[in-house]
Design an enzyme around this catalytic site. Structure first.
Site, PDB file in Angstrom:
ATOM      1  N   THR A  98       0.818  -1.212   0.000  1.00  0.00           N
ATOM      2  CA  THR A  98       0.000   0.000   0.000  1.00  0.00           C
ATOM      3  C   THR A  98       0.852   1.263   0.000  1.00  0.00           C
ATOM      4  OG1 THR A  98      -1.463   1.287   1.434  1.00  0.00           O
ATOM      5  CG2 THR A  98      -0.122  -0.348   2.528  1.00  0.00           C
ATOM      6  N   ASP A  99       0.293   2.355  -0.549  1.00  0.00           N
ATOM      7  CA  ASP A  99       0.996   3.646  -0.485  1.00  0.00           C
ATOM      8  C   ASP A  99       1.009   4.212   0.937  1.00  0.00           C
ATOM      9  OD1 ASP A  99      -1.662   4.461  -0.260  1.00  0.00           O
ATOM     10  OD2 ASP A  99      -1.554   5.975  -1.839  1.00  0.00           O
ATOM     11  N   GLU A 100       0.236   3.610   1.843  1.00  0.00           N
ATOM     12  CA  GLU A 100       0.219   4.118   3.223  1.00  0.00           C
ATOM     13  C   GLU A 100       1.561   3.916   3.925  1.00  0.00           C
ATOM     14  OE1 GLU A 100      -4.473   3.581   4.338  1.00  0.00           O
ATOM     15  OE2 GLU A 100      -2.960   3.623   5.882  1.00  0.00           O
ATOM     16  N   TYR A 153      -1.744  -0.526  11.155  1.00  0.00           N
ATOM     17  CA  TYR A 153      -1.942  -1.176   9.845  1.00  0.00           C
ATOM     18  C   TYR A 153      -0.768  -0.882   8.915  1.00  0.00           C
ATOM     19  CZ  TYR A 153      -3.307  -1.550   4.949  1.00  0.00           C
ATOM     20  OH  TYR A 153      -3.304  -1.821   3.604  1.00  0.00           O
ATOM     21  N   LYS A 190       2.245  -3.268   7.335  1.00  0.00           N
ATOM     22  CA  LYS A 190       2.485  -3.460   5.896  1.00  0.00           C
ATOM     23  C   LYS A 190       3.933  -3.071   5.555  1.00  0.00           C
ATOM     24  CE  LYS A 190      -0.131  -4.594   3.113  1.00  0.00           C
ATOM     25  NZ  LYS A 190      -0.643  -5.924   2.632  1.00  0.00           N
ATOM     26  N   ILE A 202     -17.894  12.145   8.839  1.00  0.00           N
ATOM     27  CA  ILE A 202     -16.683  12.713   8.220  1.00  0.00           C
ATOM     28  C   ILE A 202     -15.658  12.936   9.331  1.00  0.00           C
ATOM     29  CG2 ILE A 202     -15.767  14.654   6.871  1.00  0.00           C
ATOM     30  CD1 ILE A 202     -18.007  13.260   5.373  1.00  0.00           C
TER      31      ILE A 202
HETATM   32  P1  NAD Z   1     -10.013  -7.178   2.569  1.00  0.00           P
HETATM   33  O1  NAD Z   1      -9.983  -6.856   4.022  1.00  0.00           O
HETATM   34  O2  NAD Z   1     -11.235  -6.889   1.786  1.00  0.00           O
HETATM   35  O3  NAD Z   1      -9.691  -8.740   2.361  1.00  0.00           O
HETATM   36  C1  NAD Z   1      -8.661  -9.391   3.034  1.00  0.00           C
HETATM   37  C2  NAD Z   1      -8.807 -10.894   2.763  1.00  0.00           C
HETATM   38  O4  NAD Z   1      -7.722 -11.555   3.410  1.00  0.00           O
HETATM   39  C3  NAD Z   1     -10.101 -11.486   3.328  1.00  0.00           C
HETATM   40  O5  NAD Z   1     -10.688 -12.354   2.382  1.00  0.00           O
HETATM   41  C4  NAD Z   1      -9.640 -12.247   4.559  1.00  0.00           C
HETATM   42  O6  NAD Z   1     -10.461 -13.348   4.880  1.00  0.00           O
HETATM   43  C5  NAD Z   1      -8.246 -12.693   4.131  1.00  0.00           C
HETATM   44  N1  NAD Z   1      -7.365 -12.947   5.278  1.00  0.00           N
HETATM   45  C6  NAD Z   1      -7.149 -12.137   6.357  1.00  0.00           C
HETATM   46  N2  NAD Z   1      -6.301 -12.737   7.215  1.00  0.00           N
HETATM   47  C7  NAD Z   1      -5.943 -13.928   6.649  1.00  0.00           C
HETATM   48  C8  NAD Z   1      -5.078 -14.983   7.044  1.00  0.00           C
HETATM   49  N3  NAD Z   1      -4.391 -14.927   8.213  1.00  0.00           N
HETATM   50  N4  NAD Z   1      -4.939 -16.040   6.225  1.00  0.00           N
HETATM   51  C9  NAD Z   1      -5.632 -16.103   5.051  1.00  0.00           C
HETATM   52  N5  NAD Z   1      -6.474 -15.150   4.636  1.00  0.00           N
HETATM   53  C10 NAD Z   1      -6.625 -14.056   5.421  1.00  0.00           C
HETATM   54  O7  NAD Z   1      -8.737  -6.443   1.961  1.00  0.00           O
HETATM   55  P2  NAD Z   1      -8.561  -5.688   0.562  1.00  0.00           P
HETATM   56  O8  NAD Z   1      -9.044  -4.303   0.704  1.00  0.00           O
HETATM   57  O9  NAD Z   1      -9.059  -6.550  -0.515  1.00  0.00           O
HETATM   58  O10 NAD Z   1      -6.960  -5.622   0.503  1.00  0.00           O
HETATM   59  C11 NAD Z   1      -6.216  -6.692  -0.056  1.00  0.00           C
HETATM   60  C12 NAD Z   1      -4.737  -6.347  -0.002  1.00  0.00           C
HETATM   61  O11 NAD Z   1      -4.493  -5.130  -0.700  1.00  0.00           O
HETATM   62  C13 NAD Z   1      -4.203  -6.126   1.413  1.00  0.00           C
HETATM   63  O12 NAD Z   1      -2.918  -6.674   1.478  1.00  0.00           O
HETATM   64  C14 NAD Z   1      -4.159  -4.608   1.555  1.00  0.00           C
HETATM   65  O13 NAD Z   1      -3.160  -4.229   2.462  1.00  0.00           O
HETATM   66  C15 NAD Z   1      -3.825  -4.203   0.145  1.00  0.00           C
HETATM   67  N6  NAD Z   1      -4.284  -2.868  -0.275  1.00  0.00           N
HETATM   68  C16 NAD Z   1      -5.576  -2.501  -0.104  1.00  0.00           C
HETATM   69  C17 NAD Z   1      -6.004  -1.260  -0.565  1.00  0.00           C
HETATM   70  C18 NAD Z   1      -7.435  -0.799  -0.414  1.00  0.00           C
HETATM   71  O14 NAD Z   1      -7.725   0.347  -0.734  1.00  0.00           O
HETATM   72  N7  NAD Z   1      -8.358  -1.633   0.036  1.00  0.00           N
HETATM   73  C19 NAD Z   1      -5.091  -0.406  -1.185  1.00  0.00           C
HETATM   74  C20 NAD Z   1      -3.755  -0.824  -1.326  1.00  0.00           C
HETATM   75  C21 NAD Z   1      -3.376  -2.066  -0.873  1.00  0.00           C
HETATM   76  O1  DAU Z   2      -4.003   4.088   0.576  1.00  0.00           O
HETATM   77  C1  DAU Z   2      -4.258   2.719   0.517  1.00  0.00           C
HETATM   78  C2  DAU Z   2      -5.053   2.297   1.725  1.00  0.00           C
HETATM   79  O2  DAU Z   2      -6.354   2.833   1.543  1.00  0.00           O
HETATM   80  C3  DAU Z   2      -5.109   0.791   1.934  1.00  0.00           C
HETATM   81  O3  DAU Z   2      -3.822   0.323   2.232  1.00  0.00           O
HETATM   82  C4  DAU Z   2      -6.057   0.424   3.070  1.00  0.00           C
HETATM   83  O4  DAU Z   2      -6.195  -0.985   3.145  1.00  0.00           O
HETATM   84  C5  DAU Z   2      -7.408   1.043   2.813  1.00  0.00           C
HETATM   85  O5  DAU Z   2      -8.246   0.812   3.923  1.00  0.00           O
HETATM   86  C6  DAU Z   2      -7.269   2.549   2.566  1.00  0.00           C
HETATM   87  O6  DAU Z   2      -6.909   3.253   3.776  1.00  0.00           O
HETATM   88  P1  DAU Z   2      -7.601   4.632   4.205  1.00  0.00           P
HETATM   89  O7  DAU Z   2      -7.454   4.784   5.645  1.00  0.00           O
HETATM   90  O8  DAU Z   2      -7.154   5.750   3.339  1.00  0.00           O
HETATM   91  O9  DAU Z   2      -9.120   4.259   3.774  1.00  0.00           O
HETATM   92  P2  DAU Z   2     -10.518   4.497   4.470  1.00  0.00           P
HETATM   93  O10 DAU Z   2     -11.552   4.106   3.475  1.00  0.00           O
HETATM   94  O11 DAU Z   2     -10.598   3.907   5.816  1.00  0.00           O
HETATM   95  O12 DAU Z   2     -10.556   6.069   4.643  1.00  0.00           O
HETATM   96  C7  DAU Z   2     -10.408   6.941   3.528  1.00  0.00           C
HETATM   97  C8  DAU Z   2     -10.435   8.358   4.052  1.00  0.00           C
HETATM   98  O13 DAU Z   2     -11.759   8.638   4.546  1.00  0.00           O
HETATM   99  C9  DAU Z   2      -9.504   8.600   5.222  1.00  0.00           C
HETATM  100  O14 DAU Z   2      -8.979   9.915   5.146  1.00  0.00           O
HETATM  101  C10 DAU Z   2     -10.409   8.486   6.444  1.00  0.00           C
HETATM  102  C11 DAU Z   2     -11.740   9.001   5.925  1.00  0.00           C
HETATM  103  N1  DAU Z   2     -12.943   8.427   6.566  1.00  0.00           N
HETATM  104  C12 DAU Z   2     -13.052   7.073   6.582  1.00  0.00           C
HETATM  105  C13 DAU Z   2     -14.137   6.455   7.169  1.00  0.00           C
HETATM  106  C14 DAU Z   2     -14.256   4.953   7.211  1.00  0.00           C
HETATM  107  C15 DAU Z   2     -13.926   9.234   7.089  1.00  0.00           C
HETATM  108  O15 DAU Z   2     -13.837  10.473   7.053  1.00  0.00           O
HETATM  109  N2  DAU Z   2     -15.016   8.639   7.674  1.00  0.00           N
HETATM  110  C16 DAU Z   2     -15.154   7.281   7.756  1.00  0.00           C
HETATM  111  O16 DAU Z   2     -16.169   6.809   8.337  1.00  0.00           O
END
Ligand code: NAD
Ligand code: DAU
Length: 336
Positions: free
Chosen positions: A125-127, A150, A154, A206
């Site tokens: 992730t870019d985080e 988190y 990562k 928000i």
């Molecule tokens: P998600 O939470 O929707 O899904 C995670 C999946 O991993 C689930 O199916 C869960 O059951 C499985 N899992 C969790 N722990 C496990 C374990 N110990 N063994 C096997 N399976 C397990 O997540 P997502 O949003 O689809 O993210 C997927 C990947 O992409 C993650 O590595 C996350 O860090 C990365 N990522 C997510 C975002 C985003 O915006 N959602 C952005 C950049 C990177």
């Molecule tokens: O940048 C990549 C990441 O993006 C991934 O690695 C993470 O898995 C994914 O969860 C996401 O992280 P963020 O923290 O940026 O995503 P989230 O959707 O939780 O929040 C997006 C923005 O919105 C953040 O600035 C927090 C804000 N927010 C979020 C929630 C859930 C709110 O203001 N209110 C909310 O209820």
């Protein structure tokens, strides 16, 4: 050719599995997933009975199990999505993040090394870069300054994965993507949470002033980028993946309300997230140059497709929001 995908029942992993098999990126996928609260076999319903997909219910932390699976299946590549993925949950309870994101990645890397796997793509992730000051954009050499448990977990797993290339020559590739959105996203994340609350005329929470900036990437664009990095990336390489669409949260929420014909008064300012990163911004030139990949779906189009999906899949949303989700929502939002 078989690929092992971890976390393929989650949001991005399931999109990757569906798209890879629909478009024939590989012959077969073995999908290893623990089915945590975020894993959902409904996301894979279109693959039921498809011999190209084998679902294995298991934990990536279980190294013996993973090794046995690798020896049985001999996958050409591992695409590692499995993780605890939500920042707010890592603030409420960091332990599972360390166990799965660091410990689980370690266990997979060890098993992959022993089995002699020839490609290991670690989805990150870019985080990991932390908050980026205006007007900078982080390239892959930007320092790692994660802010939340988190993102720290990562960053730890990224470094561990890269060390397996440097030390053991396990061909590891790390991708770092920006904020994904699209169908099947668990409604704890900003976009699906706001869509589903707005559809129910509930308040939209928000955090703080809502001027935090995120770069939005449609999930299919992310999946295509992961495939591009897997096929064209250099071992030991790190590749940013962004959507080139930076927007403040408030603007995103306004667009959702406008699309749904709901009043802006549903937006409710609540206490900010502790350690909240103000801005994410990355460059994606390295992957573009290495593979020709580009993000193709403009935010307006992706958001419209996403909103339509949530409107048409109220049963999926209702099932996902029953049970554990209610408890999480209460814990995270009740005292804000
Ligand atoms: P998600 O939470 O929707 O899904 C995670 C999946 O991993 C689930 O199916 C869960 O059951 C499985 N899992 C969790 N722990 C496990 C374990 N110990 N063994 C096997 N399976 C397990 O997540 P997502 O949003 O689809 O993210 C997927 C990947 O992409 C993650 O590595 C996350 O860090 C990365 N990522 C997510 C975002 C985003 O915006 N959602 C952005 C950049 C990177
Ligand atoms: O940048 C990549 C990441 O993006 C991934 O690695 C993470 O898995 C994914 O969860 C996401 O992280 P963020 O923290 O940026 O995503 P989230 O959707 O939780 O929040 C997006 C923005 O919105 C953040 O600035 C927090 C804000 N927010 C979020 C929630 C859930 C709110 O203001 N209110 C909310 O209820």
């Amino acid at each position: 050719m078989t690929w092992l995908v971890t976390g393929g029942a989650g949001f991005i992993g399931s999109a990757f599995v569906r798209l890879a098999l629909r478009e024939g990126w590989t012959d077969r996928i073995v999908n290893l997933d623990k089915l945590t609260y975020a894993g959902n076999l409904e996301n894979l319903a279109e693959l039921e009975g498809d011999p190209r997909h084998r679902f294995v219910h298991g934990d990536i932390c279980d190294r013996e199990r993973v090794l046995a699976l690798l020896k049985e299946e001999r996958p050409a590549a591992i695409v590692h999505f499995a993780a605890e993925s939500h920042v707010d949950r890592s603030i409420l309870g960091p332990e599972a993040f360390i166990e799965t994101n660091v410990g689980g990645t370690f266990s997979l890397l060890e098993a992959a090394r022993e089995a002699g796997v020839e490609r290991f793509l670690h989805v990150s992730t870019d985080e990991v870069y932390g908050s980026i000051p205006e007007p900078d954009e982080a390239d892959e050499s930007w320092p790692l300054r994660p802010s939340s448990p988190y993102s720290a977990s990562k960053a730890g797993s990224d470094l561990l994965a890269l060390s397996y290339w440097i030390t053991f020559r396990l061909p590891v590739i790390v991708t770092r993507a920006s904020n994904n959105y699209g169908p099947y996203q668990f409604p704890e994340k900003l976009i699906p949470l706001m869509i589903s609350n707005a559809l129910e005329d509930r308040p939209l929470p928000i955090y703080g002033d809502g001027m935090q900036v995120r770069d939005w990437l449609f999930v299919e664009d992310h999946c295509r980028a992961v495939r591009a990095a897997l096929e064209k990336g250099a071992p030991g390489g790190i590749y940013n993946i962004g959507g080139s669409r930076a927007l403040p949260n408030r603007r995103v929420v306004e667009m959702i309300l406008d699309a749904l014909g709901k009043p802006r008064s549903l937006m409710t300012q609540v206490a900010d997230r502790p350690g909240h990163d103000r801005r994410y911004a990355i460059t994606t030139a390295r992957l573009e140059q290495a593979s020709g990949w580009r993000a193709l779906v403009p935010f307006e189009e992706g958001l419209e497709r996403t909103i339509r999906w949530y409107r048409e899949n109220t049963g999926w949303v209702a099932r996902v929001k029953s049970g554990e989700y209610q408890r999480y929502y209460e814990r995270n939002y009740a005292n804000r």
